[in-house]
Every structure is written in C-alpha cells, then in structure tokens.
Scaffold this motif. Structure first.
Motif, PDB file in Angstrom:
ATOM      1  N   ALA A 184      29.591  14.066 -41.558  1.00  8.10           N
ATOM      2  CA  ALA A 184      28.541  13.409 -40.782  1.00  8.10           C
ATOM      3  C   ALA A 184      27.316  13.128 -41.647  1.00  8.10           C
ATOM      4  N   ALA A 185      26.953  14.088 -42.503  1.00  7.13           N
ATOM      5  CA  ALA A 185      25.792  13.895 -43.379  1.00  7.13           C
ATOM      6  C   ALA A 185      26.038  12.784 -44.389  1.00  7.13           C
ATOM      7  N   ALA A 186      27.242  12.752 -44.955  1.00  9.03           N
ATOM      8  CA  ALA A 186      27.562  11.701 -45.924  1.00  9.03           C
ATOM      9  C   ALA A 186      27.566  10.330 -45.266  1.00  9.03           C
ATOM     10  N   ASP A 187      28.147  10.238 -44.076  1.00 12.89           N
ATOM     11  CA  ASP A 187      28.180   8.958 -43.356  1.00 12.89           C
ATOM     12  C   ASP A 187      26.781   8.496 -42.994  1.00 12.89           C
ATOM     13  N   ALA A 188      25.959   9.406 -42.456  1.00 16.32           N
ATOM     14  CA  ALA A 188      24.609   9.041 -42.036  1.00 16.32           C
ATOM     15  C   ALA A 188      23.733   8.688 -43.230  1.00 16.32           C
ATOM     16  N   GLY A 189      23.925   9.410 -44.341  1.00 16.02           N
ATOM     17  CA  GLY A 189      23.088   9.189 -45.509  1.00 16.02           C
ATOM     18  C   GLY A 189      23.326   7.862 -46.197  1.00 16.02           C
ATOM     19  N   ALA A 209      18.536  13.273 -39.835  1.00 19.57           N
ATOM     20  CA  ALA A 209      17.783  14.364 -39.193  1.00 19.57           C
ATOM     21  C   ALA A 209      18.582  15.049 -38.081  1.00 19.57           C
ATOM     22  N   PRO A 210      19.258  14.287 -37.194  1.00 16.67           N
ATOM     23  CA  PRO A 210      20.071  14.969 -36.180  1.00 16.67           C
ATOM     24  C   PRO A 210      21.170  15.847 -36.768  1.00 16.67           C
ATOM     25  N   VAL A 211      21.820  15.392 -37.827  1.00 15.00           N
ATOM     26  CA  VAL A 211      22.867  16.200 -38.459  1.00 15.00           C
ATOM     27  C   VAL A 211      22.272  17.475 -39.041  1.00 15.00           C
TER      28      VAL A 211
END
Length: 406
Positions: free
Chosen positions: A331-336, A223-225
């Motif tokens: 960032a999205a790939a890492d967070a996901g 969500a933050p990304v």
C-alpha cells in the motif's frame, strides 16, 4: 515485525530477463528476515526467565523488545541515507555482522543496562538490513516476478512466528534464554557465509536519486497508510510483547509456546493467502485483517479463561496479522508512486517506533491496570485504524491497485 524500503531507483541495471527466480539468493534474504524478526520478538517468549536472570520486573524486561525497535526507529532513516551510496552486498554483510556481535553481547550480559544497550545496537543493525532487503529481492527478479520475489524474502517473518518463536521459547525454557540468543549468533554467522557465496551485488543510489521524505508524506494516500501502520503495529505489539505474561494471568503460562505456534502457523497461512490475492484485493484483505485481529482481541478480553477459545483467538490473530507486513508495504509503495522509496523508509521508522511505543505502553498498562487490559487496548486502537482503511477508498487502500491486472 520488519518492513523494508524498495530501493528501486538505486539499480543502474534493468532486472534480469529470464523467467526463473534466483531461489538460493532469495532464501538467503528470507533467512536474514527470519533471524532479525525472531530476535526482535524472542524476549516475548522468555520474558519471565530474562527478568529473573537480570533481577528486574517483567515489565522492565519487556523493554528489551522496546529498545530493539527504538534502535531501528531512531536510526533507520539517517543511517539508510548515510549509506545509500554503499554497494548493497557490502551494506548487508556489515549490518548482519553487527547484528551477530550485538546478539552475542546480549547472550553473555549479566547486567540490565548492558542488555538494553546490546538490544539497541541489534535494532540499529537490523534496521539497516530491513531498509534494503525488499528492494534487494526486487532487483534480483524479472519485472513480472518481483512481487513473488518480495513474498519469498518476506516469508522469513511468518516462519519466525510459526516455528522460530515457539522453538526459541522452548530452548529458552529448557536450556536458558542465553542459549537462545547464542543460537541466533550461530545462525547469523552461517548466513554471512551464505550471503558472501550466493547473493549477487548491486550498486547503491546516486545522490540525485535519494528519497525526499516530505514530498512522499504530501502524496495522497501515504498519510493514511502510515497512520494505519502506527495504530495496527502499536495494537499488536502491546499484546504480543507481553503474551507470556498475559497467558500466565489466565493460567496458561506453560502453554505459551503452543499458543505462539498456533499464532505463527496461522500467520504463515495468512501471508501465503495474501501473496496470492493482494494484486486484486488489497483493500478487502486489509479490512479483513483489522477485523480478524479485533475479533481475536475481543475473545481474549471476554473468554480467555477457556483454553480452547484462547487457541481460537491465537488462530484468528495470526490469520489477521500474518499478511499485514506485505499489505502495508505494498500500500505504501502504491500510494507513494515516484516517492515510493521515501514512503517505505518512513514506514520502516514508524513501524519500529510503534513497536517501541507498544513495549512502553504495555509495561505501563501491566503495572497500572494489569494484563487484563491488553486485549481492550488492542480494540481501542484498531477502531480508528479500521475507519481510516474504510475511508481511504481512493488513495491509500483503493479497491483496485494501480497497474493491477483486471
């Protein structure tokens, strides 16, 4: 500006094991990124000519950027899901063929409604392509070189900004904006032959592997990304979509191509620097990007009547913006994590929704407050973005990326 889902789970075969990257195939993908990125933003450089030819105001002509982004934002997730089982090469060729057809209609259209329809269709086709390009690049490379492969494919964005947009602006001013769009069609036809001859094929996704959006959204850090993506892209688009109009306001309208060239070259340097340092400094780079764009906006807001400072602002803007697509995608790939594909599919949609909203909001600002309001709008949006990046120190934008080398 385009972000792509990684589509990693779709590959039934492990990456190739040799140490070399398939450069010819990766450059074909970079060319697809270049053409779609350039076509998306091309109206920004030829806005006055488009508005005059179509007999509409500049704010109305600016919606040519908006509807392109809307085409992607509204259809990226459903069409990507509907075509998830297609073989990747077939899907890419279909998307780019539709893109060529839509650009041709844009070039020959004599009415504003038809132009908007063709731009919407171009956005739909581009969205299909963007949803698979980064994943396609990863699947062509051995595991230890996948980041480099994505960086090569993504290089089409800064090249479009540094060379394509100024060149398109020059062509539009010298030969007419319609010629600029016809050139896009010609380049796409060449690319179709290139993809057919060089790019390897890969299977689509099995039904049980397809991404689940709600699960990804609930993952810490996603969500933050996504929020940073929304405000950063919205801020950038409000100014970029109307940059020719803003420069005219400060008596630099004839220098639009040069200002965009400075911006684009700085973006190219930024994406190179980002590619070198992203594994260890994603958080620092993201914070720096927000600050650089903020400083550029402040200069444009206060000191834009000094030409040298406008060029300085363009330089700082490019340095801040160039690496943003790579930073947010990573960032999205890492967070996901396991839901990385779904997280990035949402990022594709949100990115383009922000671009569409930026065109609309920019048009409203132009008609109500004038071009002088653009830099201040950028600053207003970047403040919550910076707060979010700084606050997401555990998930979203951590000091050390998961799995990154020490």
């Amino acid at each position: 500006m385009p972000i792509e889902s990684t589509d990693r789970s779709a590959d039934a075969h492990p990456p190739i094991s040799n140490e070399k990257l398939p450069m010819a195939a990766l450059l074909a993908l970079a060319t697809a990124v270049f053409i779609t990125s350039l076509t998306e933003t091309l109206p920004a450089g030829v806005l006055p000519a488009m508005s005059g030819s179509l007999h509409v105001s500049e704010s109305a002509a600016g919606q040519a950027v908006t509807v392109y982004a809307a085409g992607t934002a509204l259809t990226a997730i459903p069409l990507t899901a509907a075509t998830a089982g297609w073989r990747r090469k077939r899907l890419l060729l279909t998307a780019m063929a539709g893109f060529a057809a839509a650009n041709t209609v844009t070039a020959v259209s004599s009415t504003y409604p038809l132009t908007l329809i063709s731009r919407f269709v171009a956005g739909v086709a581009a969205g299909l392509a963007w949803a698979l390009l980064a994943g396609y690049a990863r699947r062509m490379a051995p595991a230890q070189l996948q980041g480099k492969a994505v960086a090569i494919a993504m290089a089409g964005i800064p090249i479009a900004l540094s060379l394509g947009v100024p060149a398109g602006t020059f062509v539009g001013q010298a030969l007419g904006w319609r010629v600029a769009f016809l050139i896009m069609t010609g380049l796409t036809l060449v690319l179709l032959g290139w993809i057919t001859a060089i790019v390897p094929d890969h299977p689509g996704q099995r039904s049980q592997e397809r991404p689940r959006m709600l699960r990804a959204l609930a993952t810490p850090g996603v969500a933050p990304v996504l929020f940073v993506t929304l405000v950063f892209v919205l801020a950038h688009t409000i100014l970029y979509a109307y940059i020719a109009t803003f420069l005219t306001h400060v008596d630099m309208g004839k220098s639009t191509d040069l200002v965009l060239l400075v911006f684009g070259i700085a973006s190219l340097a930024s994406i190179w620097f980002t590619g070198v340092h992203i594994d260890r400094r994603l958080r620092t780079l993201t914070i720096s990007s927000v600050l650089l764009v903020g400083v550029a906006a402040a200069i444009l807001g206060v000191l834009a009547h000094t030409s040298a400072l406008v060029y300085l602002a363009a330089l700082l803007w490019g340095l801040g913006w160039g690496g943003v697509p790579t930073l947010l995608q990573t960032a999205a790939a890492d967070a996901g994590g396991a839901a990385a594909d779904a997280a990035q599919a949402m990022l594709v949609t949100l990115w383009n929704a922000a671009m569409a909203a930026g065109g609309i909001i920019g048009g409203i600002l132009l008609d109500t407050l004038g071009a002088v309001s653009f830099p201040w709008s950028v600053l207003l949006l970047l403040v919550p973005g910076l707060i979010t990046v700084v606050g997401a120190r555990v998930h979203g934008f951590p000091a050390k990326r998961p799995g990154a080398a020490a």
